[in-house]
Scaffold this motif. Structure first.
Motif, PDB file in Angstrom:
ATOM      1  N   TYR A   1       0.986  -1.279  -0.053  1.00  6.70           N
ATOM      2  CA  TYR A   1       0.092   0.160  -0.043  1.00  6.70           C
ATOM      3  C   TYR A   1       0.901   1.296  -0.175  1.00  6.70           C
ATOM      4  O   TYR A   1       1.497   1.411   0.923  1.00  6.70           O
ATOM      5  CB  TYR A   1      -0.981   0.089   1.403  1.00  6.70           C
ATOM      6  CG  TYR A   1      -1.797   1.241   1.572  1.00  6.70           C
ATOM      7  CD1 TYR A   1      -3.210   1.309   0.997  1.00  6.70           C
ATOM      8  CD2 TYR A   1      -1.213   2.220   2.312  1.00  6.70           C
ATOM      9  CE1 TYR A   1      -3.875   2.328   0.977  1.00  6.70           C
ATOM     10  CE2 TYR A   1      -2.002   3.379   2.434  1.00  6.70           C
ATOM     11  CZ  TYR A   1      -3.370   3.509   2.064  1.00  6.70           C
ATOM     12  OH  TYR A   1      -4.068   4.640   1.952  1.00  6.70           O
TER      13      TYR A   1
ATOM     14  N   VAL B   1       0.978   5.613  -0.623  1.00 10.08           N
ATOM     15  CA  VAL B   1      -0.130   6.890  -0.893  1.00 10.08           C
ATOM     16  C   VAL B   1       1.006   7.944  -0.756  1.00 10.08           C
ATOM     17  O   VAL B   1       2.005   7.952   0.189  1.00 10.08           O
ATOM     18  CB  VAL B   1      -1.101   6.927   0.387  1.00 10.08           C
ATOM     19  CG1 VAL B   1      -0.443   6.964   1.873  1.00 10.08           C
ATOM     20  CG2 VAL B   1      -1.897   8.071   0.075  1.00 10.08           C
TER      21      VAL B   1
ATOM     22  N   ARG C   1      -4.167  11.108  10.361  1.00  5.02           N
ATOM     23  CA  ARG C   1      -5.179  10.706   9.558  1.00  5.02           C
ATOM     24  C   ARG C   1      -4.844   9.518   9.092  1.00  5.02           C
ATOM     25  O   ARG C   1      -4.563   9.126   7.852  1.00  5.02           O
ATOM     26  CB  ARG C   1      -5.547  11.880   8.449  1.00  5.02           C
ATOM     27  CG  ARG C   1      -5.452  13.255   8.834  1.00  5.02           C
ATOM     28  CD  ARG C   1      -5.785  14.021   7.866  1.00  5.02           C
ATOM     29  NE  ARG C   1      -5.924  15.588   8.437  1.00  5.02           N
ATOM     30  CZ  ARG C   1      -6.377  16.669   7.649  1.00  5.02           C
ATOM     31  NH1 ARG C   1      -6.337  16.391   6.350  1.00  5.02           N
ATOM     32  NH2 ARG C   1      -6.471  17.705   8.154  1.00  5.02           N
TER      33      ARG C   1
ATOM     34  N   ASP D   1      -7.093   6.769   9.163  1.00  5.10           N
ATOM     35  CA  ASP D   1      -8.142   5.957   8.830  1.00  5.10           C
ATOM     36  C   ASP D   1      -8.359   5.045   7.392  1.00  5.10           C
ATOM     37  O   ASP D   1      -8.481   4.165   7.331  1.00  5.10           O
ATOM     38  CB  ASP D   1      -9.624   6.801   8.713  1.00  5.10           C
ATOM     39  CG  ASP D   1     -10.033   7.207  10.089  1.00  5.10           C
ATOM     40  OD1 ASP D   1     -10.025   6.261  11.137  1.00  5.10           O
ATOM     41  OD2 ASP D   1     -10.627   8.444  10.164  1.00  5.10           O
ATOM     42  N   GLY D   2      -7.665   5.828   6.339  1.00  5.60           N
ATOM     43  CA  GLY D   2      -7.588   5.096   5.075  1.00  5.60           C
ATOM     44  C   GLY D   2      -6.548   3.901   4.993  1.00  5.60           C
ATOM     45  O   GLY D   2      -6.830   2.951   4.613  1.00  5.60           O
TER      46      GLY D   2
ATOM     47  N   GLU E   1      -8.096   1.134   7.271  1.00  4.15           N
ATOM     48  CA  GLU E   1      -9.087   0.412   6.416  1.00  4.15           C
ATOM     49  C   GLU E   1      -8.369  -0.480   5.367  1.00  4.15           C
ATOM     50  O   GLU E   1      -8.780  -1.622   5.147  1.00  4.15           O
ATOM     51  CB  GLU E   1     -10.003   1.534   5.735  1.00  4.15           C
ATOM     52  CG  GLU E   1     -11.241   0.993   5.082  1.00  4.15           C
ATOM     53  CD  GLU E   1     -11.936   1.869   4.381  1.00  4.15           C
ATOM     54  OE1 GLU E   1     -12.772   1.753   3.423  1.00  4.15           O
ATOM     55  OE2 GLU E   1     -12.068   3.159   4.863  1.00  4.15           O
ATOM     56  N   ALA E   2      -7.395  -0.005   4.711  1.00  2.00           N
ATOM     57  CA  ALA E   2      -6.757  -0.913   3.992  1.00  2.00           C
ATOM     58  C   ALA E   2      -5.964  -2.022   4.315  1.00  2.00           C
ATOM     59  O   ALA E   2      -6.086  -3.342   4.013  1.00  2.00           O
ATOM     60  CB  ALA E   2      -5.574  -0.246   3.139  1.00  2.00           C
TER      61      ALA E   2
END
Length: 356
Positions: free
Chosen positions: A321, A323, A333, A335-336, A339-340
């Motif tokens: 993953y 980003v 931050r 959460d993303g 969630e992944a």
């Protein structure tokens, strides 16, 4: 699957009836346990009812497709295709909800962060990770309590341990254990070269006294003066506590409390968590390395994540993953990212479950 869902719904309704019993009010412990069990079943029941409703809708639409009115038949055909397409995704959601739950998911956690490779820069990065988790905890409405810390003159911490209390904290934070790598130009670097440093994170579920049989005869307790950066003494009384669990050799120190009594309570809390975590590790080994490799959360000694500041990039190596929002991540931050991670490990667990 449907037989199991029926049993779950019957149990959910049974709990609902029990909770309306006026005699239950006097038994707070039982009432709390039932309410907790009901909450754990609620999402499954809601999705199951949604599936039954959808299946009923499909059956009705199949009848309408054969209607003599061409316009009604055409409309029903379109709605039938749309409704039928929803079934696989809904069934997948239910299968995930039926997966075995981690019994520790609803627990509070004790987190330990240590500066590792990189000297001062590793310690500064440990402080950055601590700040990131604090920001995330604030966004979730969780409470943070520092249990022990060893600040460094250059900034950050060589070691800091803290407790996070709130709703299902471990279910999210459990993915953070491991080695975190940072790539950036340190403030101490005059030539502008990018350095690679690391900090380690250990997340442990809070252990209740009943879960860990801690024999105080196996514990040695030492007192010493608390100290700050550079080793200077910050109080002249021996309020800092060091506890050693003799059978395992686990050592825990606490000095951030206002009194010896407070530090001792914090140290024993951390010790119980460490012993409980040790028990979980031993149990995982017994369950088999192959299965754990498929559904586990990775070896705690492995590099789980890279924080690349020049490229504003974060990469979690366990799930591939990446980003380009490192600045947002460091502001808590998460959460993303979480969630992944949850989605990935649920799919792994579902794959193993389907093959057994």
């Amino acid at each position: 699957m449907f037989d199991r869902l029926e049993v779950i719904r019957q149990r959910y309704n049974q709990i609902g009836e029990q909770l309306t019993d006026p005699n239950l009010i006097s038994d707070i412990k039982k009432m709390t346990a039932l309410a907790k069990e009901q909450r754990s079943l609620e999402k499954i029941v809601v999705k199951y009812d949604e599936l039954i409703k959808l299946q009923k809708e499909i059956e009705d639409l199949k009848e309408m497709v054969n209607d003599s009115d061409a316009e009604i038949s055409e409309m029903a055909e379109a709605e039938l295709q749309e409704a039928t397409a929803k079934v696989p995704a809904l069934e997948e959601e239910i299968k995930i909800l039926l997966l075995p739950k981690d019994p520790n998911d609803e627990k509070n956690v004790i987190v330990e962060i240590r500066g590792a490779a990189g000297g001062d820069e590793g310690n500064i990065f440990a402080g950055d990770l601590y700040r990131m988790y604090i920001k995330y905890a604030e966004s979730k409405g969780w409470k943070v309590e520092v249990l022990d810390s060893l600040p460094c003159e250059a900034g950050g911490f060589s070691q800091i341990s803290f407790m996070i209390t709130g709703d299902s904290v471990y279910s999210l934070m459990k993915y953070e254990s491991g080695s975190h790598r940072v790539q950036r130009v340190p403030t101490t670097e005059s030539a502008g070269r990018i350095h690679t440093s690391t900090a380690t994170v250990l997340v442990m579920p809070e252990a209740e006294e009943l879960e860990v049989d801690l024999d105080m005869n196996d514990v040695r307790i030492d007192t010493f003066c608390a100290s700050g950066p550079g080793g200077q003494c910050v109080n002249t009384t021996k309020s800092a506590i060091r506890v050693t669990h003799i059978p395992t050799g686990i050592v825990v120190s606490c000095q951030d409390g206002k009194s010896q009594h407070e530090n001792k309570a914090s140290a024993l809390k951390v010790l119980r968590a460490r012993l409980y975590d040790h028990m979980l590790e031993e149990k995982a080994k017994e369950e088999g390395a192959e299965r754990q490799a498929k559904i586990g959360h990775g070896d705690r000694s492995e590099k789980i994540r890279t924080y690349n500041y020049p490229q504003n990039r974060l990469t979690d190596h366990r799930i591939s993953y990446t980003v380009q929002q490192l600045d947002r991540i460091m502001e808590g931050r998460l959460d993303g990212l979480f969630e992944a991670l949850i989605t990935y490990y649920q799919k792994q667990q579902l794959s193993v479950s389907n093959n057994e």
